[in-house]
Design a protein around this motif. Structure first.
Motif, short mmCIF file in Angstrom:
data_model
loop_
_atom_site.label_atom_id
_atom_site.label_comp_id
_atom_site.label_asym_id
_atom_site.label_seq_id
_atom_site.Cartn_x
_atom_site.Cartn_y
_atom_site.Cartn_z
N GLY A 229 80.36 25.56 -5.15
CA GLY A 229 79.27 24.90 -5.88
C GLY A 229 78.00 24.85 -5.07
N TYR A 230 78.14 24.50 -3.80
CA TYR A 230 76.95 24.44 -2.94
C TYR A 230 76.35 25.83 -2.72
CZ TYR A 230 73.93 23.86 1.06
OH TYR A 230 72.84 23.89 1.90
N VAL A 231 77.21 26.84 -2.61
CA VAL A 231 76.71 28.22 -2.45
C VAL A 231 75.84 28.62 -3.64
CG1 VAL A 231 77.40 30.65 -2.39
CG2 VAL A 231 78.53 29.00 -0.89
N PHE A 232 76.26 28.26 -4.86
CA PHE A 232 75.46 28.55 -6.05
C PHE A 232 74.12 27.80 -6.02
CE2 PHE A 232 79.45 29.91 -8.20
CZ PHE A 232 78.99 31.12 -8.69
N TYR A 233 74.15 26.59 -5.48
CA TYR A 233 72.97 25.73 -5.52
C TYR A 233 71.98 26.04 -4.40
CZ TYR A 233 70.12 21.48 -5.45
OH TYR A 233 69.07 20.60 -5.45
N ALA A 234 72.48 26.36 -3.22
CA ALA A 234 71.63 26.51 -2.04
C ALA A 234 70.75 27.76 -2.13
CB ALA A 234 72.48 26.56 -0.78
N PRO A 235 69.53 27.67 -1.63
CA PRO A 235 68.64 28.84 -1.64
C PRO A 235 68.83 29.71 -0.40
CG PRO A 235 67.46 26.92 -0.84
CD PRO A 235 68.85 26.44 -1.18
N GLY A 236 68.58 30.99 -0.56
CA GLY A 236 68.51 31.92 0.57
C GLY A 236 69.66 31.83 1.55
N PHE B 111 70.61 29.47 3.37
CA PHE B 111 71.35 28.21 3.40
C PHE B 111 72.73 28.35 2.75
CE2 PHE B 111 67.06 26.32 3.87
CZ PHE B 111 67.30 25.57 5.02
N LYS B 112 72.91 29.42 1.95
CA LYS B 112 74.21 29.65 1.32
C LYS B 112 75.30 29.84 2.37
CE LYS B 112 72.29 31.85 -2.84
NZ LYS B 112 72.60 30.74 -3.75
N TYR B 113 74.94 30.36 3.52
CA TYR B 113 75.93 30.59 4.56
C TYR B 113 76.52 29.28 5.08
CZ TYR B 113 74.17 35.38 4.60
OH TYR B 113 73.80 36.66 4.24
N THR B 114 75.75 28.19 5.01
CA THR B 114 76.28 26.91 5.48
C THR B 114 77.38 26.42 4.55
OG1 THR B 114 74.51 25.71 4.31
CG2 THR B 114 74.14 26.24 6.62
N GLY B 115 77.35 26.85 3.28
CA GLY B 115 78.44 26.52 2.36
C GLY B 115 79.74 27.16 2.82
N PHE B 116 79.64 28.43 3.24
CA PHE B 116 80.81 29.11 3.78
C PHE B 116 81.29 28.42 5.06
CE2 PHE B 116 82.33 32.11 7.00
CZ PHE B 116 83.46 32.62 6.37
N ALA B 117 80.34 28.04 5.93
CA ALA B 117 80.69 27.38 7.18
C ALA B 117 81.39 26.05 6.93
CB ALA B 117 79.43 27.16 8.03
N LEU B 118 80.91 25.32 5.92
CA LEU B 118 81.51 24.02 5.59
C LEU B 118 82.97 24.19 5.16
CD1 LEU B 118 80.93 20.98 5.29
CD2 LEU B 118 80.30 21.43 2.91
N VAL B 119 83.24 25.18 4.32
CA VAL B 119 84.61 25.43 3.87
C VAL B 119 85.48 25.86 5.04
CG1 VAL B 119 86.06 26.94 2.45
CG2 VAL B 119 83.94 26.01 1.52
N ALA B 120 84.96 26.74 5.89
CA ALA B 120 85.73 27.22 7.04
C ALA B 120 86.05 26.09 8.01
CB ALA B 120 84.95 28.32 7.76
N LEU B 121 85.08 25.23 8.27
CA LEU B 121 85.29 24.12 9.20
C LEU B 121 86.28 23.10 8.66
CD1 LEU B 121 81.60 23.67 10.37
CD2 LEU B 121 83.53 24.32 11.83
N ASN C 236 70.10 20.79 2.18
CA ASN C 236 70.29 21.98 3.00
C ASN C 236 70.39 21.64 4.48
OD1 ASN C 236 70.01 23.67 0.65
ND2 ASN C 236 67.81 23.33 0.77
N TYR C 237 69.59 20.70 4.92
CA TYR C 237 69.59 20.30 6.33
C TYR C 237 70.71 19.31 6.63
CZ TYR C 237 65.11 22.57 5.88
OH TYR C 237 64.12 23.49 5.61
N LEU C 238 71.04 18.47 5.65
CA LEU C 238 72.13 17.51 5.84
C LEU C 238 73.48 18.22 5.93
CD1 LEU C 238 70.96 14.68 3.40
CD2 LEU C 238 70.92 14.65 5.91
N VAL C 239 73.65 19.29 5.15
CA VAL C 239 74.90 20.06 5.23
C VAL C 239 75.03 20.71 6.60
CG1 VAL C 239 76.10 22.11 4.35
CG2 VAL C 239 75.14 20.45 2.75
N ILE C 240 73.91 21.16 7.16
CA ILE C 240 73.95 21.73 8.52
C ILE C 240 74.42 20.67 9.52
CG2 ILE C 240 72.52 22.61 10.42
CD1 ILE C 240 70.82 24.04 8.34
#
Length: 232
Positions: free
Chosen positions: A119-126, A128-138, A187-191
């Motif tokens: 869901g976050y990957v769909f929402y995040a711009p540019g 920042f989508k990679y942080t969605g992947f990082a969140l799932v992996a972590l 975007n920054y809070l997810v980081i």
């Protein structure tokens, strides 16, 4: 009576998270009031529906209107309700299936994590989508640590110190609210969440390896004692 229910429901696991006391009291209050026609598997399905609500809130926020992210907060409550009560209701009704419930819980947790990250990957711009992947992996890394800790110590815990799934849900709900009030802050809070999870996972991995090392020495000592007894 409520203390007896609380003791019965949580005898199989140790909780260390900040919200453990009020959370357990609330669950102990809810469990006896769940209608008999709602099974533990039904509650698991309710939790999964909550995850779908969170995924849907991201999609609606991206393609319709940002304030619809608030649906995700309701989704997290629904997810918590199903995920927290499915195993507890089985204990309360004396219908628990330890390994079935354990396996189902892990699989559903992973599916829910992927849904939220997607869901976050769909929402995040540019980028920042990679942080969605990082969140799932972590979070997946944290789940692996939890299962390995269980294998080594034979004690199941779902918390990383003071933080558990409930605290993570609360934090993400605050992030969703902040995004509605302050657009693009998510975007920054997810980081920041990813950085915090990375540090926590590193510490937990170090502790896990220490536990593994201790168990190796214990097993070696037992083997040596058995060998000495045979020789004696």
């Amino acid at each position: 009576m409520s203390q007896e229910i609380n003791k019965k429901l949580f005898q199989d696991r140790k909780r260390t998270n900040i919200l453990s006391s009020p959370e357990q009291k609330f669950i102990s209050y809810l469990v006896p009031r769940i209608p008999n026609w709602i099974s533990s598997d039904g509650l698991t399905a309710i939790g999964l529906f909550g995850s779908l609500m969170i995924l849907g809130s991201f999609l609606l926020a991206e393609y319709v209107s940002r304030p619809l992210l608030l649906i995700g907060i309701l989704g997290f409550f629904v997810q918590w309700f199903g995920d927290s009560l499915d195993g507890r209701i089985a204990f309360y009704r004396n219908k628990s299936r330890k390994w079935y419930g354990f396996a189902l819980d892990i699989v559903m947790d992973w599916i829910s994590t992927v849904m939220i990250g997607l869901g976050y990957v769909f929402y995040a711009p540019g980028d920042f989508k990679y942080t969605g992947f990082a969140l799932v992996a972590l979070y997946g890394w944290a789940m692996i640590i939890s299962q390995l800790r269980y294998r080594i110590t034979d004690k199941y815990t779902i918390d990383a110190g003071l933080l558990g799934p409930t605290e993570i849900r609360v934090i993400i709900c605050v992030v969703l609210l902040a995004e509605v009030l302050f657009p693009f802050s998510i975007n920054y809070l997810v980081i920041l969440i990813c950085v915090a999870l990375f540090v926590i996972n590193l510490v937990d991995t170090k502790n896990l390896l220490h536990l593994g090392d201790l168990k190796d020495w214990e097993e070696k000592k037992k083997k040596q004692v058995i060998a000495d007894e045979r020789e004696g």
